[in-house]
Design an enzyme around this catalytic site. Structure first.
Site, PDB file in Angstrom:
ATOM      1  N   LYS A  76      54.347  24.343  15.915  1.00 43.43           N
ATOM      2  CA  LYS A  76      55.067  23.436  16.815  1.00 43.43           C
ATOM      3  C   LYS A  76      56.120  22.659  16.035  1.00 43.43           C
ATOM      4  CE  LYS A  76      54.085  19.692  20.131  1.00 43.43           C
ATOM      5  NZ  LYS A  76      52.982  18.866  20.699  1.00 43.43           N
ATOM      6  N   SER A 152      52.606  19.181  25.368  1.00 37.90           N
ATOM      7  CA  SER A 152      53.883  19.454  24.745  1.00 37.90           C
ATOM      8  C   SER A 152      53.870  20.627  23.764  1.00 37.90           C
ATOM      9  CB  SER A 152      54.370  18.208  24.011  1.00 37.90           C
ATOM     10  OG  SER A 152      53.479  17.834  22.976  1.00 37.90           O
ATOM     11  N   SER A 176      48.208  17.559  24.644  1.00 44.23           N
ATOM     12  CA  SER A 176      49.321  18.478  24.376  1.00 44.23           C
ATOM     13  C   SER A 176      48.929  19.788  23.713  1.00 44.23           C
ATOM     14  CB  SER A 176      50.389  17.784  23.535  1.00 44.23           C
ATOM     15  OG  SER A 176      51.058  16.809  24.288  1.00 44.23           O
TER      16      SER A 176
END
Lengths: 465, 61
Positions: A76, A152, A176
């Site tokens: 990420k 996210s 997330s």
């Protein structure tokens, strides 16, 4: 193509494939489908192929770094990796931040033999909603590109589901890791707060932030956690409790375990019609693996969810205040509104949130004297349509924020689909630092079910090759 | 539109030095009473009345 880290590792050691082959196959899927899915913000093809060749040479020489050796993984883009800049999917983040260095979690993956193939999409700074007006991809769900993959850790979850890498790292401040895992039909773990060092990660709410793995299976998440868990003195929240061999704790049996089940009815405005029957079947599988299940109610659900949503905003606002003053329009529309919420809390409000967290932890610890694990849905419905994205809608459907206020480990595993073919997930939560129990339950469930091996139509032909 | 909420939110945003558009300020003002109600519920939580906040200060950096 191999779907899991465990399968790929077995094939590597049997001489049936190579790390270079695994990476080439992953890159080929990305070549074919990333334009549709928006998984990557950066790809490191050359570096990844070079690292894969080194991994193959090491294995050939008898040097085996373990389950992640030679395995392609995505990171990420809130987490620093030496191959490229970290953007936080934002125009605002200073590109010198994290340049040419690894976050400890990434360095540990690399030391365990993993091959870093790229940086993956996120909500800007991990909050808000995608803003198509900004020069970043809007991630889409591999099960339906008309739908959002969740956030996210959007790219890490969608990339695992699509086979662009076999495992990934995400961050989880209000769900997330778990929310996109559920929406993409993969497995994701929020470890105990402090279990994985989070220095080298762009912060959101530092007392709510966690770094965690995403993969197809609990077994693969256990392998990743084993690599990245452990103390780092540079992270003041990092725990010095010894980490374990989480993969070695997976027995397949849940004999004697007591599981509390809370379907979290009425906690979201919308609820998929299929969710309750799917959850009942999932709990039945846990029972069949040897566990007993009893109905429970999570204590202070509303209150602790409020704590995470408001407390995270307050902590995030402290980090972003000056940039918001100077560069308001450089932030995405959803991001700047979510961050501005933090300006509307008083200092006393912030302290009261911390008092409620402590009271919530005590109530939860009391509940965990009666049960060993707690099961809930991960989200109240399947993935939202892209055009319906809004911060409040997403936050409402994600039944995850509760656990960031208290810090316990929570795994999300896929448990079925809506009638529209969108994945649904189940959370399995445990006592602090009992990741092994949480992962063992997920593994036992996945030994008896096949949801984690389902492949989206969009990539079926590619993954069958 | 709750004019009191709009006034309070405008003042807090100005004090923080933020410059949202009028539409953005209106969205925050519309949500503000709900957040305040949620916060009020936290102050009214009996088990938190005498609780120590989960804040840790260490004497070494």
């Amino acid at each position: 193509m191999y779907l899991t880290i465990a399968d790929a590792g077995a094939a590597l050691r049997a001489g049936e494939t190579t790390s270079v082959d695994l990476v080439r196959a992953a890159l080929a899927v990305a070549d074919a489908r990333d334009a549709a899915l928006g998984v990557h913000l950066a790809r490191f093809d050359d570096a990844a192929l070079a690292a894969a060749a080194r991994a193959d040479a090491e294995l050939a020489a008898g040097a085996d770094r373990g389950p992640l050796h030679g395995i392609p993984m995505g990171i990420k883009d809130l987490i620093a990796a030496a191959e490229g800049e970290t953007t936080a999917q934002s125009l605002v983040l200073d590109r010198e931040w994290g340049r040419e260095r690894d976050a400890p979690a990434v360095a540990r993956l690399r030391a365990a033999g993993a091959v870093i193939t790229g940086k993956t999409t996120t909500m800007e700074f991990g909050i808000g909603a995608p803003d198509p007006a900004k020069p970043f991809p809007v991630p889409r769900n591999p099960w339906s590109t008309a739908h959002y993959p969740g956030g996210s850790s959007s790219g890490s979850a969608a990339g695992v589901a699509a086979g662009m890498f076999l495992g990934g790292l995400g961050t989880d401040s209000a769900g997330s890791v778990r929310y996109p895992a559920a929406l993409c039909g993969v497995t994701g773990l929020k470890p105990t707060f402090g279990r994985v060092p989070k220095n080298g990660c762009v912060p959101l709410g530092p007392s709510y932030d966690h770094v965690g793995p995403l993969a197809r299976t609990a077994e693969d998440c256990a392998a990743i956690l084993t690599a990245v868990a452990g103390h780092d003195a540079r992270d003041t929240a990092s725990s010095d409790r010894p980490a374990g061999d989480y993969r070695g704790a997976l027995t397949g049996s849940l004999a004697g375990l007591r599981i509390g089940v809370d379907p979290l009815l009425g906690k979201a405005r919308e609820r998929a019609g299929e969710l309750d029957s799917v959850l009942v079947k999932a709990v039945a599988e846990l029972r069949a693996a040897g566990a007993s299940a009893v109905p429970i109610r999570l204590p202070y659900y509303r209150e602790l969810t409020t704590v995470t949503r408001l407390g995270m905003a307050a902590e995030a606002f402290a980090y972003h205040r000056n940039d918001l003053r100077r560069r308001w329009s450089d932030y995405g529309a959803g991001t700047r509104l979510a961050l501005a919420k933090g300006a509307l809390l008083s200092a006393a409000d912030f302290v009261q949130l911390q008092r409620v967290r402590r009271a919530g932890q005590r109530a939860l610890a009391e509940l965990f004297t009666e049960v060993d694990l707690i099961v809930t849905p991960t989200a109240s419905c399947g993935a939202p349509r892209i055009e319906h994205l809004g911060t409040d809608d997403m936050a409402d459907a994600a039944l995850t924020a509760y656990w960031n206020a208290v810090g316990n480990p929570v795994l999300s595993v896929p448990i079925g689909f809506t009638r529209d073919g969108l994945p649904l997930g189940m959370q399995i939560a445990g006592r602090p630092f009992e990741e092994a129990a949480v992962l063992a339950a997920g593994h036992a469930y996945q030994q008896r079910t096949g949801w984690h091996r389902r492949v989206p139509d969009l990539v079926r032909d590619l993954l069958a090759a | 539109m709750n004019t009191e909420a709009a006034t309070v939110v405008a003042a807090l945003l100005a004090a923080a030095g933020l410059s949202p558009t009028p539409e953005e300020a209106a969205r925050l003002a519309a949500a503000y009473p709900g957040w305040q109600a949620e916060l009020a519920a936290l102050y009214d939580m009996p088990d938190a009345r005498y609780e120590t906040p989960a804040l840790v200060f260490r004497p070494e950096p």
